[in-house]
Write a protein that holds these residues in place. Sequence first.
Motif, PDB file in Angstrom:
ATOM      1  N   LEU A 101       0.825  -1.213   0.000  1.00 50.95           N
ATOM      2  CA  LEU A 101       0.000   0.000   0.000  1.00 50.95           C
ATOM      3  C   LEU A 101       0.857   1.260   0.000  1.00 50.95           C
ATOM      4  O   LEU A 101       0.582   2.218  -0.735  1.00 50.95           O
ATOM      5  CB  LEU A 101      -0.928  -0.006   1.220  1.00 50.95           C
ATOM      6  N   ILE A 102       1.887   1.261   0.832  1.00 51.43           N
ATOM      7  CA  ILE A 102       2.770   2.428   0.882  1.00 51.43           C
ATOM      8  C   ILE A 102       3.523   2.568  -0.434  1.00 51.43           C
ATOM      9  O   ILE A 102       3.719   3.680  -0.943  1.00 51.43           O
ATOM     10  CB  ILE A 102       3.746   2.300   2.068  1.00 51.43           C
ATOM     11  N   GLY A 103       3.947   1.432  -0.992  1.00 48.91           N
ATOM     12  CA  GLY A 103       4.607   1.476  -2.294  1.00 48.91           C
ATOM     13  C   GLY A 103       3.698   2.059  -3.362  1.00 48.91           C
ATOM     14  O   GLY A 103       4.135   2.834  -4.217  1.00 48.91           O
ATOM     15  N   PHE A 104       2.406   1.693  -3.289  1.00 49.85           N
ATOM     16  CA  PHE A 104       1.442   2.256  -4.238  1.00 49.85           C
ATOM     17  C   PHE A 104       1.315   3.762  -4.043  1.00 49.85           C
ATOM     18  O   PHE A 104       1.218   4.520  -5.018  1.00 49.85           O
ATOM     19  CB  PHE A 104       0.080   1.594  -4.057  1.00 49.85           C
ATOM     20  N   GLY A 105       1.317   4.200  -2.786  1.00 52.74           N
ATOM     21  CA  GLY A 105       1.248   5.638  -2.517  1.00 52.74           C
ATOM     22  C   GLY A 105       2.438   6.380  -3.097  1.00 52.74           C
ATOM     23  O   GLY A 105       2.289   7.468  -3.675  1.00 52.74           O
ATOM     24  N   VAL A 106       3.621   5.790  -2.952  1.00 52.04           N
ATOM     25  CA  VAL A 106       4.821   6.405  -3.528  1.00 52.04           C
ATOM     26  C   VAL A 106       4.715   6.444  -5.051  1.00 52.04           C
ATOM     27  O   VAL A 106       5.028   7.456  -5.693  1.00 52.04           O
ATOM     28  CB  VAL A 106       6.085   5.632  -3.097  1.00 52.04           C
ATOM     29  N   GLY A 107       4.264   5.325  -5.632  1.00 51.93           N
ATOM     30  CA  GLY A 107       4.093   5.283  -7.081  1.00 51.93           C
ATOM     31  C   GLY A 107       3.066   6.286  -7.569  1.00 51.93           C
ATOM     32  O   GLY A 107       3.226   6.902  -8.626  1.00 51.93           O
ATOM     33  N   TRP A 108       1.998   6.461  -6.775  1.00 54.26           N
ATOM     34  CA  TRP A 108       0.956   7.419  -7.151  1.00 54.26           C
ATOM     35  C   TRP A 108       1.497   8.843  -7.144  1.00 54.26           C
ATOM     36  O   TRP A 108       1.177   9.654  -8.014  1.00 54.26           O
ATOM     37  CB  TRP A 108      -0.230   7.296  -6.198  1.00 54.26           C
ATOM     38  N   TRP A 109       2.316   9.149  -6.126  1.00 53.60           N
ATOM     39  CA  TRP A 109       2.961  10.468  -6.097  1.00 53.60           C
ATOM     40  C   TRP A 109       3.889  10.625  -7.299  1.00 53.60           C
ATOM     41  O   TRP A 109       3.901  11.674  -7.960  1.00 53.60           O
ATOM     42  CB  TRP A 109       3.766  10.626  -4.808  1.00 53.60           C
ATOM     43  N   PHE A 110       4.670   9.589  -7.590  1.00 52.75           N
ATOM     44  CA  PHE A 110       5.620   9.627  -8.697  1.00 52.75           C
ATOM     45  C   PHE A 110       4.889   9.816 -10.024  1.00 52.75           C
ATOM     46  O   PHE A 110       5.363  10.525 -10.914  1.00 52.75           O
ATOM     47  CB  PHE A 110       6.425   8.331  -8.700  1.00 52.75           C
TER      48      PHE A 110
END
Length: 270
Positions: A101-110
């Motif tokens: 989930l956190i990785g997805f959040g980082v990817g979403w920001w990116f």
Amino acid sequence: MKLSERGQGLLKWFIYAVIIISAVLLTISIGSEFIMDYYWFKSIGYLNVFMINLKYQLILLFGGWAIATLCLLLAWRETKKSVGDQLPTIGGKLYTIFSVLIGFGVGWWFKGKYMILLKFLNQSAWGVVDPIFGHDVSFYVFTLPMIKVLLTFVAAVSALVLVFSLIPYGIAKARFESEKTELEFGEYSIWDTFRFLRSPVVIGPIIVLTIAGAISVWLGRYSYLWAFDPGGQVPVGASHMAVHYHIPYTWIKALGVLLLGGLVAYSFSH
């Protein structure tokens, strides 16, 4: 306090339900936005622009997601060596879920930085050179923002790895202390805090954050070119004070960051 098997099972299914509901709501939100954008671009005859934007958004989303998640999972594998069995089985599953989930959040920001990437990939020289650093002005509009995005991404992933390594270790150690259990890992106690601080999941992020911080401070010298137009896209010039004092001393500040980070890493490793 240890959770019973029934308690762990209920907690597991509750978390799964929350994740599924959140995923459904997120899918509906993203899907509706995607459909509206698709038909809008199609209606004005720029569907190819939409597809290019979508392509690079997906590249950044899945690339950032994969890198962040992989780093967190690798950090967990290393952290597990230091927590023994002091975390319940569900703890590892929760960590994996949160990593995704956190990785997805980082990817979403990116993903949101796709326009910066497109500008960088399609840049061209403007033929105007700034008199202070000797760079073509296009460098400040296309290249510098991309460098800052990459630095932020690297620093964010490193900080997450550090934080999500310290938290499980702290929880497990507190649980161990409360139960007064003797655990051994080889010839060393797994609760040797200094041994954990010397591990790659702590030293590695500190080194990366130090380097990223020093580079960021060094790049800060370019910010003085916007002295007369803060927030503008194109630099317009630097003040006399900046040219003769602030900019030259940027090197010293960057070296100070490297020295501070190096001292912290050295103190942990010795």
